[in-house]
Design an enzyme around this catalytic site. Structure first.
Site, mmCIF file in Angstrom:
data_model
loop_
_atom_site.group_PDB
_atom_site.id
_atom_site.type_symbol
_atom_site.label_atom_id
_atom_site.label_comp_id
_atom_site.label_asym_id
_atom_site.label_seq_id
_atom_site.Cartn_x
_atom_site.Cartn_y
_atom_site.Cartn_z
ATOM 1 N N GLY A 93 32.912 12.070 -13.847
ATOM 2 C CA GLY A 93 33.095 12.539 -15.210
ATOM 3 C C GLY A 93 33.767 11.508 -16.078
ATOM 4 C CB SER A 202 34.764 8.670 -12.010
ATOM 5 O OG SER A 202 35.584 9.313 -12.953
ATOM 6 C CE1 TYR A 203 37.417 16.399 -10.488
ATOM 7 C CE2 TYR A 203 35.334 16.882 -9.397
ATOM 8 C CZ TYR A 203 36.630 17.240 -9.723
ATOM 9 O OH TYR A 203 37.138 18.438 -9.276
ATOM 10 C CG ASP A 401 39.828 2.611 -14.349
ATOM 11 O OD1 ASP A 401 39.911 3.056 -15.510
ATOM 12 O OD2 ASP A 401 39.662 3.334 -13.351
ATOM 13 C CG HIS A 453 36.410 4.418 -14.449
ATOM 14 N ND1 HIS A 453 37.464 4.866 -13.692
ATOM 15 C CD2 HIS A 453 35.510 5.440 -14.460
ATOM 16 C CE1 HIS A 453 37.221 6.089 -13.256
ATOM 17 N NE2 HIS A 453 36.037 6.466 -13.703
#
Length: 485
Positions: A93, A202-203, A401, A453
Site C-alpha cells: 500500500g 511495503s505492506y 526510504d 521504498h
C-alpha cells in the site's frame, strides 16, 4: 570392462539423453489450455515494439458464493521459460490517510500499477500515459513473473458482493491468494511442480510471509506439495509495529528532518501503536512531523517529488544509459499508470470485464484501506516458523526510504536473534557498492544503496542483481568476486 559392456553402457547413455531431449521438447511445446488461449494478451495499445515472450491476463474466481475474483497479469521469461522458476509479486500500500503523511503504510494498492508498470515488470509506461517501453532490467529475464491484484477491490479485482470490499483483512487476503494460486495452477498446469518464490514490498511485508505460511501449512495438511514453494523475499517491508516505528523515528531524526522535541514525542505517543489503527494523540504528532518534513517524497528522500506545478530540473533526474536509450528517474510514474489503465482500449486488451471494471481505475483503493479489518502487530512469529521449515528467506531495504526505513528492518531482523553466518559487508554491482548485507542462519538481509521504498524503481540494475542471487540461493557478489570475474 569388455567391449560389449562399453557398447551397452554407451547405448544406455544415448537413450537417456534422447529421453531428456524429448522431455524438454515436449515441455517447451506444451499445448495451451482453452482458458490460457483466452487469457493470452496480444499487442497492447502504445506498444510499438516486438517482444520475445508470451503474457496473459484475466480473472480467477476465489469464492464462488460471493463472486470474489482476483485479477492477474502473467509474463513468461524472455528466454526458455520452461527452465525458469515462477515468481509471484505482491504490492502492499501507500500512505492514503493524509496527503504526504509519512510513517503510515496501508494495504490496498495494485501490483499491476507498481510492480509491473514501474518496477520489475517488462512493460513500463512513458510520460504521456499512452506509450509503453521495454524495461531493460525486468525480472522476467530470470523468472516467469505473476502479478496479482489482491485483495478484492484493488485494481481490477472485484466481488459481486459489495460488502466484501468492506471486510478485507490479512487473514482473508492470505486465504484468497492461496485459493487463487491453486486455481491458477489448474489453468497453467505446465507450471505445477515448478520452483515457486514469492516477492513483494511495503505492506506485502504482511502478505508475503502470511501467504507463504498458508502454503506450507496447506502442503502439510495434504501431505504433499500442491505448490512447490522454495522461498520468499520482501523489500522495505512492514514487519513489526514496535520496531518499525522505532526505526522510522530514529531514521528521520538522524537524517535531520524532524526536531528533537518531535522525535521524543513520537517515541512517547506512538510506541507499540498499530500502523493501521493509530491513536488520536499519535496521529496529531505524526501531522506535526509531517509539517517539519516539508514537501519531499518520504518514499525516496533524496529524489524530487511529483508535483503538478513544479518542473523538475534535468540535473536532478537520474539518467540510466541503456544501449542507445537514455532513461531518467521519473517521480510521477504512478500518474502515468492512472492514465494508461483507464484507457478503454487497454482494459479491453487485458481482458478486463467491462461490467466489473471500476468507473475510475486507481493505483490504490481508499475503500479497501479505510475498511481494513485485521492486521497483526507483528509477523516475526511467522518468520520463526518458516525459518524452521527450511524456506529461503531474504529481506532487502532501500536505504533512502523514510516510510519503512533500513533502521526499522534491521531492528526487526535483530529481534529474531538469529546466528550470524556471514558478518556485515558490502556487496557489489559492476565494481560499485550496491549496498550492504549480512547472512544469518535461515535468513539473508541486504540493503540497496541509494534506493527508496520501491527499490526496483530507483535502482533497477542492482535489484536485478539482487533477485538473481536470491533465486540462485547464492550470496550477493563481493568485490573479490567482481575482481575475479
Amino acid at each position: 570392462m569388455s567391449t560389449l559392456k562399453w557398447v551397452l553402457a554407451l547405448h544406455l547413455l544415448i537413450s537417456l539423453f534422447d529421453l531428456q531431449r524429448i522431455s524438454v521438447c515436449c515441455a517447451a511445446s506444451y499445448e495451451p489450455t482453452p482458458q490460457q488461449k483466452l487469457d493470452r494478451v496480444g499487442n497492447l495499445p502504445g506498444q510499438n515494439f516486438n517482444i520475445s515472450f508470451a503474457h496473459y491476463s484475466g480473472y480467477v474466481t476465489v469464492n464462488e458464493e460471493s463472486g470474489r475474483a482476483l485479477f492477474y497479469w502473467f509474463f513468461e521469461a524472455t528466454e526458455d521459460p520452461s527452465s525458469k522458476p515462477l515468481l509471484l509479486w505482491l504490492n502492499g500500500g501507500r500512505y492514503l490517510k493524509y496527503p504526504f503523511l509519512l510513517f503510515i503504510t496501508w494495504p490496498g494498492c495494485s501490483s499491476i500499477a507498481y510492480g509491473e508498470a514501474e518496477e520489475i515488470g517488462p512493460l513500463h509506461i512513458k510520460e504521456d500515459g499512452k506509450t509503453l517501453y521495454l524495461n531493460p532490467y525486468s525480472w522476467n529475464q530470470v523468472a516467469n513473473i505473476l502479478f496479482l491484484d489482491s485483495p478484492v477491490g484493488v485494481g481490477f479485482s472485484y466481488s459481486n458482493t459489495s460488502s466484501d470490499l468492506l471486510n478485507n483483512g490479512d487473514i482473508r487476503t492470505a486465504q484468497d491468494s492461496l485459493e487463487f494460486l491453486l486455481k491458477w495452477f489448474e489453468r497453467f498446469p505446465q507450471y505445477k511442480g515448478r520452483d515457486f518464490f514469492i516477492t513483494g514490498e511495503s505492506y506485502a511485508g504482511h502478505y508475503v510471509p502470511q501467504l507463504s505460511q498458508a502454503i506450507v501449512r496447506y502442503n502439510a495438511a495434504i501431505n504433499g506439495k500442491a505448490i512447490n514453494l522454495k522461498g520468499y523475499m520482501v523489500g522495505n517491508a512492514l514487519t513489526d509495529d514496535y520496531h518499525d516505528h522505532l526505526g522510522v523515528f530514529e531514521f528521520m531524526w538522524s537524517a535531520g528532518m524532524i526536531s528533537d522535541q518531535t522525535y521524543n514525542m513520537l517515541n512517547d505517543l506512538c510506541d507499540y501503536q498499530s500502523f493501521i489503527h493509530t491513536s488520536a494523540s499519535c496521529d496529531k504528532i505524526l501531522e506535526i512531523a509531517n509539517d517539519e518534513l516539508g514537501n519531499i517524497d518520504p518514499y525516496s528522500i533524496f529524489t524530487p517529488p511529483c508535483t503538478n506545478n513544479v518542473t523538475v530540473p534535468n540535473k536532478l533526474l537520474k539518467r540510466l544509459h541503456v544501449g542507445h536509450v537514455y532513461q531518467r528517474y521519473d517521480p510521477c510514474t504512478e500518474k502515468h499508470s492512472a492514465v494508461y489503465f483507464n484507457l478503454p482500449e487497454v482494459q479491453n486488451a487485458l481482458h478486463v470485464i467491462k461490467e466489473k471494471a471500476p468507473s475510475i481505475w486507481s493505483t490504490c483503493s481508499d475503500q479497501v484501506n479505510e475498511n481494513w479489518k485485521d492486521s497483526p502487530r507483528s509477523v516475526l512469529d511467522i518468520y520463526s516458523e518458516l525459518i524452521k521449515s527450511g524456506l529461503r528467506i531474504w529481506i532487502f531495504s532501500g536505504d533512502t526510504d523514510a516510510v519503512i526505513p533500513v533502521t526499522s528492518t534491521r531492528y526487526s531482523v535483530d529481534a529474531l536473534k538469529l546466528h550470524t553466518i556471514s558478518p556485515w559487508h558490502a556487496w557489489y554491482d559492476d565494481g560499485q557498492v550496491g549496498g550492504w548485507t549480512q547472512e544469518y542462519e535461515g535468513l539473508t538481509f541486504a540493503s540497496v544503496r541509494g534506493a527508496g521504498h520501491e527499490v526496483p524503481l530507483h535502482r533497477p540494475k542492482q535489484s536485478l542483481t539482487l533477485v538473481k542471487s536470491f533465486l540462485a540461493g547464492k550470496s550477493l557478489p563481493t568485490l573479490k568476486q567482481v575482481s575475479d570475474s
